[in-house]
Design a protein around this motif. Structure first.
Motif, mmCIF file in Angstrom:
data_model
loop_
_atom_site.group_PDB
_atom_site.id
_atom_site.type_symbol
_atom_site.label_atom_id
_atom_site.label_comp_id
_atom_site.label_asym_id
_atom_site.label_seq_id
_atom_site.Cartn_x
_atom_site.Cartn_y
_atom_site.Cartn_z
ATOM 1 N N GLY A 57 46.794 10.705 -6.184
ATOM 2 C CA GLY A 57 47.827 11.903 -6.152
ATOM 3 C C GLY A 57 49.199 11.949 -6.118
ATOM 4 N N TYR A 58 49.682 11.157 -6.955
ATOM 5 C CA TYR A 58 50.570 10.874 -7.731
ATOM 6 C C TYR A 58 50.582 10.256 -9.510
ATOM 7 N N GLU A 114 55.327 12.074 -10.003
ATOM 8 C CA GLU A 114 54.804 13.320 -9.925
ATOM 9 C C GLU A 114 54.149 13.565 -9.078
ATOM 10 N N PRO A 115 54.125 14.451 -7.423
ATOM 11 C CA PRO A 115 53.044 14.997 -6.745
ATOM 12 C C PRO A 115 51.697 15.243 -8.179
ATOM 13 N N GLY A 117 49.449 18.037 -8.513
ATOM 14 C CA GLY A 117 49.603 18.616 -7.516
ATOM 15 C C GLY A 117 47.656 19.995 -7.385
ATOM 16 N N ASP A 118 47.253 20.807 -7.583
ATOM 17 C CA ASP A 118 45.846 21.898 -7.654
ATOM 18 C C ASP A 118 46.485 22.120 -9.072
ATOM 19 N N GLN A 120 46.152 20.842 -11.841
ATOM 20 C CA GLN A 120 46.856 19.723 -13.430
ATOM 21 C C GLN A 120 45.495 18.833 -13.382
#
Length: 120
Positions: A57-58, A114-115, A117-118, A120
Motif C-alpha cells: 500500500g505504499y 506515499e500511501p 490511494g484509490d 492511482q
C-alpha cells in the motif's frame, strides 16, 4: 509505525550485510522482521523494495534531503562509518533500527512512503 530492531549488524562474521533497511521497512509497514525480505542481498534490491512496498500500500519515492517527508526512511552515514537506514516521520528520525540507536551523522537521502490511494 512499530519499531523493529535489526538483527544483522555491519561486519557480521557470516559476511551477510546488515539488515537496517529490512528492519526500517518492517517498522514502517508494521510487519515482523521475518515478513520483510533482506532486500540488499539482491542486485535489484531497489526494484524489489519498490514492489514490496507497493504490494503493502505504499509507493516509495526518492527525495532530496531538503524536501519535506512525512513518513518514510532517511539514509546517511552512521557513527560506525557505514551507510545506514532509519525510520523518518514528520521531518525527523523516529526510529533507528540499530541497537545503539545512534542515528545518522547527516541525512543524505530520503525515501517517502506515499500511501497508494484509490484511483492511482
Amino acid at each position: 509505525m512499530k519499531p523493529v530492531t535489526q538483527t544483522i549488524l555491519h561486519g557480521d562474521p557470516t559476511g551477510v550485510p546488515g539488515n537496517c533497511l529490512q528492519a526500517a521497512v518492517a517498522s514502517l509497514l508494521d510487519l515482523p522482521l521475518d515478513a520483510v525480505p533482506h532486500f540488499i542481498l539482491h542486485d535489484d534490491w531497489l526494484e524489489r523494495l519498490a514492489e514490496f512496498c507497493m504490494a503493502h500500500g505504499y509507493q516509495p519515492i526518492m527525495r532530496m534531503p531538503d524536501v519535506p517527508v512525512a513518513y518514510g526512511m532517511a539514509w546517511g552515514p552512521s557513527v560506525r562509518g557505514v551507510r545506514h537506514a532509519v525510520v523518518w516521520v514528520d521531518g525527523e528520525i523516529a526510529w533507528d533500527p540499530h541497537p545503539s540507536r545512534a542515528g545518522l551523522l547527516k541525512v543524505t537521502e530520503l525515501i517517502a512512503f506515499e500511501p497508494i490511494g484509490d484511483g492511482q
